[in-house]
Write a protein that holds these residues in place. Sequence first.
Motif, PDB file in Angstrom:
ATOM      1  N   ALA A   9       0.465   4.947   4.213  1.00 41.52           N
ATOM      2  CA  ALA A   9       0.822   4.560   5.569  1.00 41.52           C
ATOM      3  C   ALA A   9       2.278   4.927   5.817  1.00 41.52           C
ATOM      4  N   ILE A  39       0.561   1.341  15.296  1.00 44.22           N
ATOM      5  CA  ILE A  39       0.064   0.480  14.225  1.00 44.22           C
ATOM      6  C   ILE A  39      -1.376   0.138  14.559  1.00 44.22           C
ATOM      7  N   SER A  91      -5.534   7.214   5.901  1.00 39.03           N
ATOM      8  CA  SER A  91      -4.941   6.974   7.215  1.00 39.03           C
ATOM      9  C   SER A  91      -4.774   8.230   8.055  1.00 39.03           C
ATOM     10  N   PRO A 149      -0.218   1.190   0.751  1.00 35.53           N
ATOM     11  CA  PRO A 149       0.991   1.239   1.574  1.00 35.53           C
ATOM     12  C   PRO A 149       1.667   2.598   1.571  1.00 35.53           C
ATOM     13  N   SER A 176      -4.936  -3.048   4.762  1.00 33.30           N
ATOM     14  CA  SER A 176      -5.155  -2.304   3.519  1.00 33.30           C
ATOM     15  C   SER A 176      -5.435  -3.274   2.382  1.00 33.30           C
ATOM     16  N   THR A 198      -5.545  -2.428  11.371  1.00 34.82           N
ATOM     17  CA  THR A 198      -6.229  -2.307  10.088  1.00 34.82           C
ATOM     18  C   THR A 198      -5.469  -3.052   8.997  1.00 34.82           C
ATOM     19  N   VAL A 248     -10.081  -0.406   3.549  1.00 38.98           N
ATOM     20  CA  VAL A 248      -9.367  -0.677   4.793  1.00 38.98           C
ATOM     21  C   VAL A 248     -10.292  -1.498   5.675  1.00 38.98           C
ATOM     22  N   ASN A 262      -1.022  -5.531   5.855  1.00 40.86           N
ATOM     23  CA  ASN A 262      -1.363  -4.857   7.099  1.00 40.86           C
ATOM     24  C   ASN A 262      -0.235  -3.945   7.521  1.00 40.86           C
ATOM     25  N   ALA A 263      -0.526  -3.125   8.489  1.00 42.97           N
ATOM     26  CA  ALA A 263       0.404  -2.061   8.864  1.00 42.97           C
ATOM     27  C   ALA A 263       1.668  -2.584   9.526  1.00 42.97           C
ATOM     28  N   GLU A 319       4.235  -2.777   6.962  1.00 47.84           N
ATOM     29  CA  GLU A 319       4.639  -1.433   6.573  1.00 47.84           C
ATOM     30  C   GLU A 319       5.470  -0.771   7.658  1.00 47.84           C
ATOM     31  N   ALA A 320       5.002  -0.947   8.895  1.00 48.91           N
ATOM     32  CA  ALA A 320       5.726  -0.332  10.007  1.00 48.91           C
ATOM     33  C   ALA A 320       7.118  -0.918  10.118  1.00 48.91           C
ATOM     34  N   PHE A 337       3.961   7.264   8.782  1.00 46.79           N
ATOM     35  CA  PHE A 337       5.000   6.799   9.718  1.00 46.79           C
ATOM     36  C   PHE A 337       6.241   7.671   9.600  1.00 46.79           C
TER      37      PHE A 337
END
Lengths: 222, 460
Positions: free
Chosen positions: B406, B53, B171, B403, B58, B56, B255, B283-284, B287-288, B410
């Motif tokens: 990203a 991650i 990304s 998103p 978005s 960054t 970003v 933020n990531a 998303e992660a 992943f």
Amino acid sequence: MLQVTDVQRTFKSGDTTVTAVGGVNFKIPEGKFASIVGQSGSGKTTLLSLLGGLDKPTSGSIEVDGQDITKMHDHQLIGYRCRKIGFVFQQYNLVPNLTAIENVMLPMEFAKVPVAKRQARAKELLAQVELSEDQMKRKPGRLSGGQQQRVAIARALANSPALILADEPTGNLDSQTGKMIFDLLHSLSRSQNTTIVVVTHDLSIAGKTDKVFRLKDGKLVR
Amino acid sequence: MNVITRGIRNAFRNMIRTLSITVILGLSIGLSLVMLIANQAVANKIASVKASIGNTISISPAGFTPGSSANNALTTNELNSVKTIAHVTNLTEVLTDRLHNANATLPSRFPFDNTSSNGNNTTSLSSPIKLNVNRGGNGPRIFINGGGNLPSNFSLPVSIIGTTDPSNVNSNAITITSGSTIDAGKSTHNALVSTSMAAKNDMKVGSTFTAYGTTLTVKGIFTGDSTSAVANDVIVSLPTEQQLSGQTGVVTGAVATVDSIDNLDATTTAIQNKLGSAANVTNAVTEANNTISPLNSVKTITLYSLIGAVAAGSMIILMTMVMIVRERRREIGVIKAIGASNLRVMTQFMAESVTFTLLGAVVGIIGGVLAGNPITKLLVSNSTNAGARGPGGGFRHGGGFGPGHAFASFHSGIANISASIGWDIILYGLAAAVIIALIGSALASFFIAKIRPAEVMRAE
Ligand SMILES: Nc1ncnc2c1ncn2[C@@H]1O[C@H](COP(=O)(O)OP(=O)(O)OP(=O)(O)O)[C@@H](O)[C@H]1O
Ligand SMILES: [Mg+2]
């Protein structure tokens, strides 16, 4: 020398108390061959278990070579059974997965006899009870009853015990084989100066022993 | 001949029993191992996803929905205010658009929006992405309602990305394989195209193509971390794209890079407050987390299965040993009568149960090592199905930034999960087997201790 004084053993089963052995006194000098006779249920096996340290009396004392085994702790009794006692059972009771010679080596392992000595002694003993080299390498399942009982006698002798206890050793054998086993025990008591106590139903056998004890309802009778 | 060898020998006393115990224990140990392998692989993957991650954030226009032509773009002016926010070290701004091939026919229902003010979203480029119609083939698919086929001269619209940072697109870090990169700050007529795009359109560095009716020159050719994810992309500088599409000052996404991952959430909030309802700021981490959640459930499942398999193995050996002790009651009495201590008898039985489990372990480890990787992949792909849909290259609409991309990166990472099986796993397996054996013989030991040697005097 085996000295039994006022030995009593009772069992509780439910509310009733069974007196299997009720106040027994006797002495057997070293190297003598004694027999115990009596009706079924008279307490013979119970008495033998007490002598062998397999069971503890409710009261009384049992002295073997001047040591009172009734006062021993469990771990001391293990040592006692291992070094002082040789058992011969009616059902032979050899370890099925071990060969004849390994069965004889077993008590020596428990007595911490050096590995190198065990095999030689086991062979010697098995030869004494007249087992052939081939039979020594067999497992009990491939030996006759008489042969198994001879292995059992060799096993009982392994640690040169002070006392050999045999509970109806000929009970599962025909009369001729039984006589042979008995003669074997007899000659051993002579040659090794080992005290032997045999429980038997066979009065012709009992008649040949140095001393005969008659049990009736847990008591010795004349 | 000693207590240990006797125990080992006893393990082979009844071959049918030995064989069945070995097989059953092997299954349970194998399953334990597979679950351990899968659990570790997934845990490693979660850790690496978390580690990957970036710091960054978005920024995309609020209310952005893919496929809609009514998306309100952000402006460079608005984003300039973001640059001044504390902890923001860098801001990459992007204006993305789609261009369709001037000579290609689009199906009547193919959603396509003309975002450029000059209404001339055409290019001479053909897309390198081949769309599979309906359910056929691998890779990107399109489902045509009512069946049918795409026009024979169909070309998927191409993404043109105007960016302030041409080293990175959606990304994906990109690498220039020939030529050189473009000047991100100036409006020029230079572009970067993907290797696939160059191949499809027979272009080299210096070749030209048209976009929005203007001739552009290929300045460089690039590949990405994931070749397929960038295949459909043409990169120009942000001012170039703004000028070509006639959208001065407009961006479709940005970003922001934050100085430290610890400041990520606070800065995200600060940017959101600054831009207000005009923007979606994410933020990531969020998303992660979405990406990781199926992995987490795989991890939980494998953990429970591991515990279950170990428990099953322990139960099997426990029952077996209790059964064996009961069966050899007389024999145990005899060896106790002739001078064996409880401890010695127990040691002998432990040697026997350790032998059983080691036999099982050999079977289980071989099976587990063979099955570990495929099963891990199976578990992960089943639970992350949504993400395993191939590159979504053709479906980025308008400001296709945010998103979704990203996610894609992943997810492609998750698909690459692999279980590593080292000596440590095998040692774990053996250690587990021995522990199972010892636990399994504990109850048996209790029964052994209870056997009175006096019993042997009595016939059964
Ligand atoms: N564990 C026990 N619990 C209760 N009673 C017992 C137990 N062991 C033995 N007895 C009882 O003690 C008595 C003596 O039993 P024992 O086995 O010593 O007889 P025995 O003389 O050896 O008989 P046999 O010749 O049939 O073998 C019997 O009445 C028996 O029921
Ligand atoms: Mg009896």
